[in-house]
Design a protein around this motif. Structure first.
Motif, PDB file in Angstrom:
ATOM      1  N   ALA A   7       0.847  -1.195   0.000  1.00 43.73           N
ATOM      2  CA  ALA A   7       0.000   0.000   0.000  1.00 43.73           C
ATOM      3  C   ALA A   7       0.876   1.237   0.000  1.00 43.73           C
ATOM      4  CB  ALA A   7      -0.911  -0.009   1.220  1.00 43.73           C
ATOM      5  N   MET A   8       0.820   1.960  -1.099  1.00 45.05           N
ATOM      6  CA  MET A   8       1.618   3.173  -1.227  1.00 45.05           C
ATOM      7  C   MET A   8       0.793   4.231  -1.944  1.00 45.05           C
ATOM      8  SD  MET A   8       5.376   2.168  -1.473  1.00 45.05           S
ATOM      9  CE  MET A   8       5.996   0.848  -0.484  1.00 45.05           C
ATOM     10  N   ALA A  14       4.565   1.361  -5.601  1.00 47.06           N
ATOM     11  CA  ALA A  14       3.997   0.064  -5.215  1.00 47.06           C
ATOM     12  C   ALA A  14       4.378  -1.012  -6.229  1.00 47.06           C
ATOM     13  CB  ALA A  14       2.485   0.175  -5.088  1.00 47.06           C
ATOM     14  N   GLY A  36      -5.606   2.345   2.884  1.00 49.96           N
ATOM     15  CA  GLY A  36      -5.560   1.518   4.085  1.00 49.96           C
ATOM     16  C   GLY A  36      -6.826   0.697   4.252  1.00 49.96           C
ATOM     17  N   VAL A  39      -6.555  -2.338   2.207  1.00 46.32           N
ATOM     18  CA  VAL A  39      -5.655  -3.292   2.858  1.00 46.32           C
ATOM     19  C   VAL A  39      -6.415  -4.090   3.914  1.00 46.32           C
ATOM     20  CG1 VAL A  39      -3.677  -3.502   4.438  1.00 46.32           C
ATOM     21  CG2 VAL A  39      -3.525  -2.007   2.457  1.00 46.32           C
ATOM     22  N   CYS A  53       4.060  -0.710   3.539  1.00 54.53           N
ATOM     23  CA  CYS A  53       3.463   0.599   3.277  1.00 54.53           C
ATOM     24  C   CYS A  53       4.423   1.717   3.644  1.00 54.53           C
ATOM     25  CB  CYS A  53       2.156   0.757   4.049  1.00 54.53           C
ATOM     26  SG  CYS A  53       2.352   0.864   5.836  1.00 54.53           S
ATOM     27  N   THR A  54       4.011   2.925   3.324  1.00 54.60           N
ATOM     28  CA  THR A  54       4.720   4.111   3.779  1.00 54.60           C
ATOM     29  C   THR A  54       4.028   4.589   5.052  1.00 54.60           C
ATOM     30  OG1 THR A  54       3.316   5.461   2.354  1.00 54.60           O
ATOM     31  CG2 THR A  54       5.464   4.799   1.469  1.00 54.60           C
ATOM     32  N   LEU A  57      -0.778   6.852   4.196  1.00 51.76           N
ATOM     33  CA  LEU A  57      -1.545   6.426   3.031  1.00 51.76           C
ATOM     34  C   LEU A  57      -2.595   7.493   2.739  1.00 51.76           C
ATOM     35  CD1 LEU A  57      -1.973   2.708   4.096  1.00 51.76           C
ATOM     36  CD2 LEU A  57      -0.359   3.628   2.439  1.00 51.76           C
ATOM     37  N   TYR A  62       0.145   4.792   9.212  1.00 47.82           N
ATOM     38  CA  TYR A  62       0.538   3.415   9.526  1.00 47.82           C
ATOM     39  C   TYR A  62       0.090   2.977  10.919  1.00 47.82           C
ATOM     40  CZ  TYR A  62       4.375   4.727  12.622  1.00 47.82           C
ATOM     41  OH  TYR A  62       5.107   5.200  13.671  1.00 47.82           O
TER      42      TYR A  62
END
Length: 181
Positions: A7-8, A14, A36, A39, A53-54, A57, A62
């Motif tokens: 997830a980016m 990604a 997110g 996800v 992920c970063t 999002l 996160y």
């Protein structure tokens, strides 16, 4: 089956991470998610895995994602922020510039741990509710009374009947109770 969810905010980033994971030969199902919430939806349909992920999002950061992820999923946060704090042992921070070997080793380590946890959890016997236990107890009492069995013998009889006819213990007990009427 294990899953890797990526997830980016930028789809091209990604895709780069997905290519690294797929070319490593780990054999996991790889999915790219835009948000997110996506996800979380996908992870609820999977057994175990890792989310890459970063720290931010489109719809959450996160920490929110980590909080709502299923228990058999870990989180790898890719960041350039050295001060970024992770709150649990299922969340790992990897710093940019990212080394391919660091990413693949972290994925392998995390998925192996979640696979073992999931496997142990599946081996635990299913807990019966009171209603189901009452049905089993009634059938055992009937077997003890009518057939002169001891409690362990009645239990083994139910268990064997359950296995022989591919039924659950509750179904086997219900059949004995129905047949006795």
């Amino acid at each position: 089956m294990g899953s890797i969810l990526i997830a980016m905010p930028k789809p091209e980033d990604a895709n780069k991470i997905a290519k690294i994971v797929q070319s490593s030969g780990m054999g996991f199902q790889v999915d790219i998610c835009a948000t997110g919430s996506e996800v979380l939806r996908v992870s609820n349909d999977r057994d175990f895995g890792v989310v890459i992920c970063t720290k931010r999002l489109r719809d959450m950061n996160y920490t929110d994602l980590e909080e709502y992820l299923p228990s058999f999923f870990g989180l790898i946060v890719l960041t350039a922020d050295a001060s970024l704090e992770t709150r649990s042992d299922r969340c790992v921070k990897l710093m940019f510039p990212l080394k391919r070997s660091d990413l693949t080793a972290t994925i392998e380590m995390m998925t192996a741990g979640f696979y073992r946890q999931r496997k142990r959890k599946k081996k635990e016997p299913k807990k019966r509710d009171e209603k189901e236990q009452k049905i089993i107890d009634q059938a055992k009492a009937l077997l003890i009374e009518r057939n002169g069995m001891s409690e362990p013998e009645a239990f083994r009889y139910l268990q064997k009947n359950s296995m022989d006819y591919s039924r659950s213990m509750v179904e086997a007990a219900q059949m004995i109770l129905v047949m006795s009427e």
